[in-house]
Design an enzyme around this catalytic site. Structure first.
Site, PDB file in Angstrom:
ATOM      1  N   ARG A 149       0.834  -1.171  -0.168  1.00  0.00           N
ATOM      2  CA  ARG A 149       0.219  -0.018  -0.163  1.00  0.00           C
ATOM      3  C   ARG A 149       0.713   1.244  -0.110  1.00  0.00           C
ATOM      4  O   ARG A 149       0.659   2.241  -0.729  1.00  0.00           O
ATOM      5  CB  ARG A 149      -1.207   0.019   1.265  1.00  0.00           C
ATOM      6  CG  ARG A 149      -1.996  -1.041   1.011  1.00  0.00           C
ATOM      7  CD  ARG A 149      -2.818  -1.327   2.203  1.00  0.00           C
ATOM      8  NE  ARG A 149      -3.335   0.086   2.710  1.00  0.00           N
ATOM      9  CZ  ARG A 149      -4.085   0.204   3.901  1.00  0.00           C
ATOM     10  NH1 ARG A 149      -4.252  -0.880   4.642  1.00  0.00           N
ATOM     11  NH2 ARG A 149      -4.609   1.520   4.334  1.00  0.00           N
ATOM     12  N   ALA A 185       0.996   4.110  -2.753  1.00  0.00           N
ATOM     13  CA  ALA A 185       0.868   5.546  -2.639  1.00  0.00           C
ATOM     14  C   ALA A 185       1.966   6.333  -3.452  1.00  0.00           C
ATOM     15  O   ALA A 185       1.563   7.310  -3.820  1.00  0.00           O
ATOM     16  CB  ALA A 185       0.915   5.838  -0.985  1.00  0.00           C
ATOM     17  N   ALA A 208       0.917  16.220 -14.075  1.00  0.00           N
ATOM     18  CA  ALA A 208       0.855  17.756 -14.091  1.00  0.00           C
ATOM     19  C   ALA A 208       1.982  18.439 -14.523  1.00  0.00           C
ATOM     20  O   ALA A 208       1.666  19.448 -15.239  1.00  0.00           O
ATOM     21  CB  ALA A 208       0.681  17.955 -12.334  1.00  0.00           C
ATOM     22  N   LEU A 231      23.824  27.517  -5.482  1.00  0.00           N
ATOM     23  CA  LEU A 231      25.130  27.152  -5.671  1.00  0.00           C
ATOM     24  C   LEU A 231      26.323  27.958  -5.980  1.00  0.00           C
ATOM     25  O   LEU A 231      27.238  27.919  -5.354  1.00  0.00           O
ATOM     26  CB  LEU A 231      25.058  25.659  -6.686  1.00  0.00           C
ATOM     27  CG  LEU A 231      24.278  24.500  -6.368  1.00  0.00           C
ATOM     28  CD1 LEU A 231      23.943  23.519  -7.690  1.00  0.00           C
ATOM     29  CD2 LEU A 231      24.721  23.978  -4.971  1.00  0.00           C
ATOM     30  N   GLU A 239       0.855  24.903  -6.619  1.00  0.00           N
ATOM     31  CA  GLU A 239       0.392  24.646  -7.983  1.00  0.00           C
ATOM     32  C   GLU A 239      -0.230  23.218  -8.280  1.00  0.00           C
ATOM     33  O   GLU A 239      -1.288  23.312  -8.875  1.00  0.00           O
ATOM     34  CB  GLU A 239       1.524  24.909  -8.926  1.00  0.00           C
ATOM     35  CG  GLU A 239       1.170  25.004 -10.303  1.00  0.00           C
ATOM     36  CD  GLU A 239       0.536  26.057 -10.833  1.00  0.00           C
ATOM     37  OE1 GLU A 239      -0.351  25.683 -11.288  1.00  0.00           O
ATOM     38  OE2 GLU A 239       0.650  27.217 -10.575  1.00  0.00           O
ATOM     39  N   LYS A 258     -11.975  28.538  -8.918  1.00  0.00           N
ATOM     40  CA  LYS A 258     -10.620  28.564  -9.906  1.00  0.00           C
ATOM     41  C   LYS A 258      -9.784  29.882  -9.506  1.00  0.00           C
ATOM     42  O   LYS A 258      -8.603  29.947  -9.524  1.00  0.00           O
ATOM     43  CB  LYS A 258     -10.898  28.590 -11.132  1.00  0.00           C
ATOM     44  CG  LYS A 258     -11.327  26.787 -11.484  1.00  0.00           C
ATOM     45  CD  LYS A 258     -11.658  26.686 -12.744  1.00  0.00           C
ATOM     46  CE  LYS A 258     -11.897  25.264 -13.468  1.00  0.00           C
ATOM     47  NZ  LYS A 258     -11.978  25.187 -14.753  1.00  0.00           N
ATOM     48  N   ASP A 259     -10.419  31.062  -9.768  1.00  0.00           N
ATOM     49  CA  ASP A 259      -9.660  32.273  -9.425  1.00  0.00           C
ATOM     50  C   ASP A 259      -9.106  32.426  -8.227  1.00  0.00           C
ATOM     51  O   ASP A 259      -7.844  32.789  -8.117  1.00  0.00           O
ATOM     52  CB  ASP A 259     -10.592  33.530  -9.498  1.00  0.00           C
ATOM     53  CG  ASP A 259     -11.100  33.611 -11.070  1.00  0.00           C
ATOM     54  OD1 ASP A 259     -10.420  32.956 -11.951  1.00  0.00           O
ATOM     55  OD2 ASP A 259     -12.090  34.213 -11.479  1.00  0.00           O
ATOM     56  N   ILE A 267      15.569  38.787  -0.750  1.00  0.00           N
ATOM     57  CA  ILE A 267      16.342  39.008   0.432  1.00  0.00           C
ATOM     58  C   ILE A 267      17.486  38.175   0.511  1.00  0.00           C
ATOM     59  O   ILE A 267      18.347  38.664   1.086  1.00  0.00           O
ATOM     60  CB  ILE A 267      14.822  38.656   1.688  1.00  0.00           C
ATOM     61  CG1 ILE A 267      14.058  39.776   1.720  1.00  0.00           C
ATOM     62  CG2 ILE A 267      15.911  38.425   3.001  1.00  0.00           C
ATOM     63  CD1 ILE A 267      13.000  39.350   2.789  1.00  0.00           C
TER      64      ILE A 267
END
Length: 152
Positions: A34, A38, A49, A71, A94, A119-120, A139
């Site tokens: 499991r 996952a 995505a 780096l 996102e 959605k907005d 910063i």
């Protein structure tokens, strides 16, 4: 008689707390599968995505530039922690936005004002977090950049 610590097992090695030895319990095979599933689902979702969401691709490119700058400037450990946190937060936001958009598209394929508002608002959350990440980046990197330009 065999020493109990010499018996082969898939369990992690024993740890001691001074007086007693204990082992983490081994997960049953069904729980291991499991857990493996996952991770597989999560990786599949992330890859999906990345393939379909232009904004996520942009965030990942910006993250790569941020890592390269870190780096180059040899940022401190604390600065790395802040950068890693902001990168992971923006990418996670996102991904949540993408999940919400896809769910709303599935539930309500036709236009509805509340769907558009949801959605907005989700997009505004990503934008807000992204602007915060830019502030953290400025910063961290502006002093390094200023030093580099001043030395030249």
């Amino acid at each position: 008689m065999a020493d109990p610590d010499s018996v082969k097992t898939n369990a992690p090695p024993a740890a001691t707390d001074g007086n007693q030895t204990y082992r983490e319990p081994e997960l049953p095979s069904f729980q291991r599968s499991r857990l493996r599933n996952a991770f597989g689902f999560a990786i599949r979702g992330f890859v999906s995505a990345v393939k379909t969401e232009r904004n996520l691709q942009i965030h990942l490119c910006v993250a790569a530039v941020v890592v390269a700058c870190g780096l180059f400037f040899r940022v401190t450990l604390l600065e790395w922690a802040l950068l890693a946190m902001m990168i992971s937060l923006v990418i996670s936001a996102e991904l949540f936005n993408t999940a919400l958009e896809r769910t709303l598209d599935r539930i309500s394929p036709e236009y509805h004002p509340l769907t558009g508002q949801a959605k907005d608002v989700a997009a505004a959350a990503v934008l807000t977090l992204s602007l915060g990440a830019v502030a953290v980046g400025l910063i961290i990197f502006l002093p390094y950049t200023w030093e580099l330009l001043s030395a030249g």
